[in-house]
Design a protein around this motif. Structure first.
Motif, PDB file in Angstrom:
ATOM      1  N   ALA A  64      75.561  35.812  70.093  1.00 57.13           N
ATOM      2  CA  ALA A  64      74.332  35.826  70.875  1.00 57.13           C
ATOM      3  C   ALA A  64      73.568  34.524  70.719  1.00 57.13           C
ATOM      4  CB  ALA A  64      73.459  37.016  70.458  1.00 57.13           C
ATOM      5  N   VAL A  65      73.565  33.980  69.487  1.00 54.45           N
ATOM      6  CA  VAL A  65      72.889  32.706  69.249  1.00 54.45           C
ATOM      7  C   VAL A  65      73.521  31.592  70.095  1.00 54.45           C
ATOM      8  CG1 VAL A  65      72.437  30.917  67.531  1.00 54.45           C
ATOM      9  CG2 VAL A  65      72.052  33.329  66.955  1.00 54.45           C
ATOM     10  N   PHE A  66      74.871  31.577  70.121  1.00 57.23           N
ATOM     11  CA  PHE A  66      75.558  30.555  70.920  1.00 57.23           C
ATOM     12  C   PHE A  66      75.244  30.721  72.400  1.00 57.23           C
ATOM     13  CE2 PHE A  66      78.361  29.832  67.215  1.00 57.23           C
ATOM     14  CZ  PHE A  66      78.350  28.444  67.213  1.00 57.23           C
ATOM     15  N   VAL A  67      75.160  31.967  72.876  1.00 59.22           N
ATOM     16  CA  VAL A  67      74.842  32.199  74.283  1.00 59.22           C
ATOM     17  C   VAL A  67      73.434  31.728  74.607  1.00 59.22           C
ATOM     18  CG1 VAL A  67      74.438  33.997  76.013  1.00 59.22           C
ATOM     19  CG2 VAL A  67      76.459  34.111  74.557  1.00 59.22           C
ATOM     20  N   VAL A  68      72.482  32.008  73.699  1.00 61.83           N
ATOM     21  CA  VAL A  68      71.095  31.573  73.915  1.00 61.83           C
ATOM     22  C   VAL A  68      71.011  30.051  73.963  1.00 61.83           C
ATOM     23  CG1 VAL A  68      68.783  31.509  72.888  1.00 61.83           C
ATOM     24  CG2 VAL A  68      70.070  33.648  72.935  1.00 61.83           C
ATOM     25  N   ILE A  69      71.723  29.384  73.022  1.00 59.79           N
ATOM     26  CA  ILE A  69      71.710  27.917  73.015  1.00 59.79           C
ATOM     27  C   ILE A  69      72.298  27.365  74.306  1.00 59.79           C
ATOM     28  CG2 ILE A  69      72.680  25.887  71.887  1.00 59.79           C
ATOM     29  CD1 ILE A  69      72.518  27.395  69.237  1.00 59.79           C
ATOM     30  N   ALA A  70      73.409  27.967  74.766  1.00 62.05           N
ATOM     31  CA  ALA A  70      74.037  27.504  76.014  1.00 62.05           C
ATOM     32  C   ALA A  70      73.103  27.700  77.198  1.00 62.05           C
ATOM     33  CB  ALA A  70      75.350  28.252  76.239  1.00 62.05           C
ATOM     34  N   ALA A 102      69.880  27.789  77.102  1.00 58.81           N
ATOM     35  CA  ALA A 102      68.744  26.893  76.968  1.00 58.81           C
ATOM     36  C   ALA A 102      69.021  25.544  77.610  1.00 58.81           C
ATOM     37  CB  ALA A 102      68.381  26.711  75.492  1.00 58.81           C
ATOM     38  N   THR A 103      70.275  25.102  77.595  1.00 58.65           N
ATOM     39  CA  THR A 103      70.607  23.804  78.205  1.00 58.65           C
ATOM     40  C   THR A 103      70.393  23.825  79.717  1.00 58.65           C
ATOM     41  OG1 THR A 103      72.945  24.380  78.514  1.00 58.65           O
ATOM     42  CG2 THR A 103      72.343  23.368  76.417  1.00 58.65           C
ATOM     43  N   TYR A 104      70.415  25.031  80.314  1.00 58.70           N
ATOM     44  CA  TYR A 104      70.171  25.132  81.751  1.00 58.70           C
ATOM     45  C   TYR A 104      68.681  25.312  82.053  1.00 58.70           C
ATOM     46  CZ  TYR A 104      75.201  25.874  82.234  1.00 58.70           C
ATOM     47  OH  TYR A 104      76.566  25.736  82.198  1.00 58.70           O
ATOM     48  N   LEU A 105      67.913  25.885  81.082  1.00 59.30           N
ATOM     49  CA  LEU A 105      66.506  26.183  81.315  1.00 59.30           C
ATOM     50  C   LEU A 105      65.589  25.003  81.021  1.00 59.30           C
ATOM     51  CD1 LEU A 105      66.408  29.772  79.750  1.00 59.30           C
ATOM     52  CD2 LEU A 105      66.565  29.157  82.168  1.00 59.30           C
ATOM     53  N   VAL A 106      66.001  24.157  80.072  1.00 60.77           N
ATOM     54  CA  VAL A 106      65.176  22.996  79.713  1.00 60.77           C
ATOM     55  C   VAL A 106      65.423  21.877  80.721  1.00 60.77           C
ATOM     56  CG1 VAL A 106      64.655  21.274  77.956  1.00 60.77           C
ATOM     57  CG2 VAL A 106      65.242  23.621  77.280  1.00 60.77           C
ATOM     58  N   PRO A 107      64.389  21.450  81.460  1.00 60.82           N
ATOM     59  CA  PRO A 107      64.580  20.428  82.522  1.00 60.82           C
ATOM     60  C   PRO A 107      64.618  19.002  81.986  1.00 60.82           C
ATOM     61  CG  PRO A 107      62.297  21.116  82.454  1.00 60.82           C
ATOM     62  CD  PRO A 107      63.002  21.940  81.412  1.00 60.82           C
ATOM     63  N   LEU A 108      65.614  18.701  81.188  1.00 58.02           N
ATOM     64  CA  LEU A 108      65.790  17.355  80.665  1.00 58.02           C
ATOM     65  C   LEU A 108      67.169  16.843  81.061  1.00 58.02           C
ATOM     66  CD1 LEU A 108      64.330  17.718  77.042  1.00 58.02           C
ATOM     67  CD2 LEU A 108      63.226  16.674  79.024  1.00 58.02           C
ATOM     68  N   ASP A 109      67.226  15.562  81.464  1.00 56.54           N
ATOM     69  CA  ASP A 109      68.508  14.983  81.859  1.00 56.54           C
ATOM     70  C   ASP A 109      69.499  15.007  80.713  1.00 56.54           C
ATOM     71  OD1 ASP A 109      67.528  14.495  84.363  1.00 56.54           O
ATOM     72  OD2 ASP A 109      66.964  12.410  83.946  1.00 56.54           O
ATOM     73  N   ALA A 110      69.006  14.875  79.485  1.00 58.29           N
ATOM     74  CA  ALA A 110      69.903  14.841  78.331  1.00 58.29           C
ATOM     75  C   ALA A 110      70.661  16.143  78.158  1.00 58.29           C
ATOM     76  CB  ALA A 110      69.108  14.528  77.057  1.00 58.29           C
ATOM     77  N   MET A 111      70.129  17.242  78.737  1.00 58.03           N
ATOM     78  CA  MET A 111      70.767  18.540  78.575  1.00 58.03           C
ATOM     79  C   MET A 111      72.056  18.671  79.395  1.00 58.03           C
ATOM     80  SD  MET A 111      69.327  20.400  76.366  1.00 58.03           S
ATOM     81  CE  MET A 111      67.840  20.363  75.365  1.00 58.03           C
ATOM     82  N   HIS A 112      72.233  17.800  80.419  1.00 57.24           N
ATOM     83  CA  HIS A 112      73.428  17.912  81.261  1.00 57.24           C
ATOM     84  C   HIS A 112      74.701  17.742  80.444  1.00 57.24           C
ATOM     85  CE1 HIS A 112      71.516  18.190  85.211  1.00 57.24           C
ATOM     86  NE2 HIS A 112      70.608  17.348  84.754  1.00 57.24           N
ATOM     87  N   ALA A 113      74.658  16.823  79.495  1.00 55.28           N
ATOM     88  CA  ALA A 113      75.866  16.564  78.706  1.00 55.28           C
ATOM     89  C   ALA A 113      76.216  17.713  77.782  1.00 55.28           C
ATOM     90  CB  ALA A 113      75.674  15.291  77.887  1.00 55.28           C
ATOM     91  N   LEU A 114      75.221  18.596  77.472  1.00 56.01           N
ATOM     92  CA  LEU A 114      75.449  19.703  76.531  1.00 56.01           C
ATOM     93  C   LEU A 114      75.848  20.998  77.219  1.00 56.01           C
ATOM     94  CD1 LEU A 114      72.355  19.092  74.193  1.00 56.01           C
ATOM     95  CD2 LEU A 114      74.705  18.281  73.880  1.00 56.01           C
ATOM     96  N   ARG A 115      75.707  21.052  78.534  1.00 54.96           N
ATOM     97  CA  ARG A 115      76.016  22.297  79.246  1.00 54.96           C
ATOM     98  C   ARG A 115      77.515  22.571  79.228  1.00 54.96           C
ATOM     99  NH1 ARG A 115      71.966  21.118  84.391  1.00 54.96           N
ATOM    100  NH2 ARG A 115      70.024  21.484  83.218  1.00 54.96           N
ATOM    101  N   PRO A 116      77.905  23.811  78.961  1.00 55.14           N
ATOM    102  CA  PRO A 116      79.330  24.132  78.894  1.00 55.14           C
ATOM    103  C   PRO A 116      80.027  24.075  80.242  1.00 55.14           C
ATOM    104  CG  PRO A 116      78.006  26.115  78.651  1.00 55.14           C
ATOM    105  CD  PRO A 116      77.048  24.961  78.587  1.00 55.14           C
TER     106      PRO A 116
END
Length: 524
Positions: free
Chosen positions: A41-47, A49-63
């Motif tokens: 569940a923690v991993f799902v929440v983190i994943a 979050a990469t879609y909910l946080v509007p930062l360009d840096a998050m694109h590289a972390l999205r699965p």
């Protein structure tokens, strides 16, 4: 009374002192499952979050992002095929739908389309105009045509087609000459060699044409000949613009030496074309401090050439011999500094000469470093009928807008048109240029379609024709598909094609020129 003990076998020992999971109680098993669920569940929440946080840096972390392969499934798709060597250079669809990374049909049609030793098909032309002139292009020769030469007014290529018609009509001594300028993709002579061989096989072999006097450490080649040069030459190249007078020679490189520098050129024993020459020409600069160089043909007696004179101008030394296999050796012998541009290997026509004039690392605006009068003398001396301008690959790295790119290409086209108004002018778009993004995906550089559009408009504005190499490759994402294909058509720098890829582009350009010539015959 002795107590007996049973010794455990090694495989019965509990590893690292841990209890056997199979011995866990129901309560312990339940707690383990809950713990695993919490971690998941923690991993799902983190994943998420990469879609909910509007930062360009998050694109590289999205699965996963739209357009990508589905995670896990990619292991059984294209990537797995690459690892196992499965060929994906085939079109069509598989059970799972269209093959990802498949090449365009127009690319496939030119993949293995290499000219054989058979003459052009002897078929009676059906077009009345072609039948009347005695010159014809059979439709079978245009199979696999990917893109046509863009010449809206039908006049930009007229001088070239006029010359080619004289050659095709077998007029005595009729030689059609092409000067193809460009960057490293041209300097490698993959595209130009393919067009050269096919044009010469089709219309007549008039020799290899121009070769630089020396290449130094550059990745420069002229295929199908023997060419060696010593390290004693200093190269003054138009890419770095070291000369204030702009006298870079026909190929954009001036080779300098006082004494002891050597260069050797020769025909090869085997090949579809280019195994003979009947004329060598040494192009050089005559200047007040000029030195001397000697020439030996086939190991014979040396011919001494003195390059001293004024005013500064361009000159040529010609050596004529019987048509056949020959070699020429040049050596500088002092008394000043010799400035050489290159050597020409030709034969009497009718036939075609296709000069490959690649300038490693050059951008389009570097071409403006030529002195116009000097360039005019060089093109006139070569009697050029068509000038091809093929830059844009290095320009793609520049942070510039489309209007700036267009202005560069317009100035280059204008310079060529003014230097050689008797010749046709063709702008040749760059190959697709790509890089890996932050997610490791291979993406076309944003500047590439801008450059192609700018080059097309520049060609129309300055009276030149245009060939869309980028679209012929497949347009957006073309370099990725070429890199993932089998056989591989592009290298991992995502800027250059492999030898097989350059042959594909050469075949495409050859058929485009042939189609334009066929249309010219119909209009004629």
């Amino acid at each position: 009374m002795a107590t007996s003990t049973t010794k455990r076998a090694p495989w019965d020992e509990k590893p690292y002192g841990l209890d056997d999971p199979c011995d866990a109680t129901p309560e312990e098993a339940r707690r383990g499952v809950v713990h695993l669920a919490i971690v998941a569940a923690v991993f799902v929440v983190i994943a998420l979050a990469t879609y909910l946080v509007p930062l360009d840096a998050m694109h590289a972390l999205r699965p996963w992002e739209p357009g990508e392969d589905v995670p896990i499934a990619r292991l059984y798709g294209r990537e797995a095929g690459e690892v196992s060597g499965t060929a994906i250079a085939t079109g069509g669809a598989s059970a799972g739908g269209p093959q990802q990374g498949a090449l365009d049909d127009s690319v496939l049609a030119n993949l293995e389309d290499e000219e054989d030793d058979a003459p052009p098909p002897e078929v009676e032309p059906t077009d009345p105009a072609q039948r009347a002139t005695g010159v014809r292009i059979d439709p079978s020769e245009l199979e696999g045509l990917a893109r046509e030469i863009e010449d809206p007014n039908g006049t930009a290529m007229r001088a070239f087609y006029d010359a080619l018609h004289r050659t095709a009509s077998r007029e005595p001594g009729a030689i059609t000459r092409v000067a193809h300028y460009g960057d490293s993709s041209i300097a490698l002579d993959g595209i130009t060699q393919t067009v050269r061989e096919r044009m010469q096989h089709r219309f007549g072999d008039a020799g290899h044409g121009f070769v630089l006097a020396a290449r130094g450490s550059m990745p420069y080649r002229h295929r199908g000949i023997r060419h060696e040069s010593s390290d004693a030459w200093r190269l003054m190249d138009i890419t770095h613009l070291p000369l204030s007078d702009g006298h870079y020679g026909y190929g954009g490189y001036q080779a300098r030496s006082i004494s002891g520098a050597t260069a050797e050129f020769g025909t090869v024993e085997e090949g579809p074309v280019g195994t003979a020459a009947s004329r060598f020409e040494v192009l050089y600069e005559r200047h007040p401090r000029g030195g001397r160089f000697e020439i030996r043909v086939d190991g014979g007696e040396p011919q001494l050439v003195d390059t001293r004179g004024e005013p500064v101008t361009d000159d040529v030394h010609r050596v004529v011999m019987p048509d056949g296999q020959h070699e020429i050796t040049i050596r500088t012998v002092g008394h000043g500094e010799s400035h050489l541009y290159g050597v020409v290997l030709e034969r009497d026509g009718p036939g075609v000469v296709y000069d490959s004039l690649g300038m490693v690392g050059a951008r389009a605006r570097r071409f403006l470093g030529f002195d116009r009068a000097h360039l005019a003398r060089q093109l006139e001396q070569r009697a050029t009928n068509l000038v091809v301008i093929g830059y844009g690959g290095n320009d793609a790295d520049d942070d510039r807008d489309e209007a700036q790119f267009e202005e560069d290409f317009r100035q280059v086209a204008r310079l060529v048109r003014q230097a050689r108004p008797e010749a046709s002018c063709l702008l040749f778009a760059p190959l697709d240029q790509a890089e890996r993004d932050e997610r490791g995906r291979i993406r076309t550089l944003e500047t590439v379609p801008m450059i192609v559009s700018a080059m097309r408009r520049a060609a129309q504005a300055e009276g030149c024709a245009f060939f869309d190499t980028w679209s012929a490759m497949g347009g957006e994402g073309g370099m990725e598909r070429w890199f993932r294909s089998r056989p591989r058509l592009a290298f991992g720098d995502f800027r250059h094609a492999t030898p097989a890829g350059y042959r594909v582009i050469g075949n495409m350009l050859y058929k485009a020129l042939l189609k334009g010539f066929s249309d010219y015959l119909t209009r004629r």
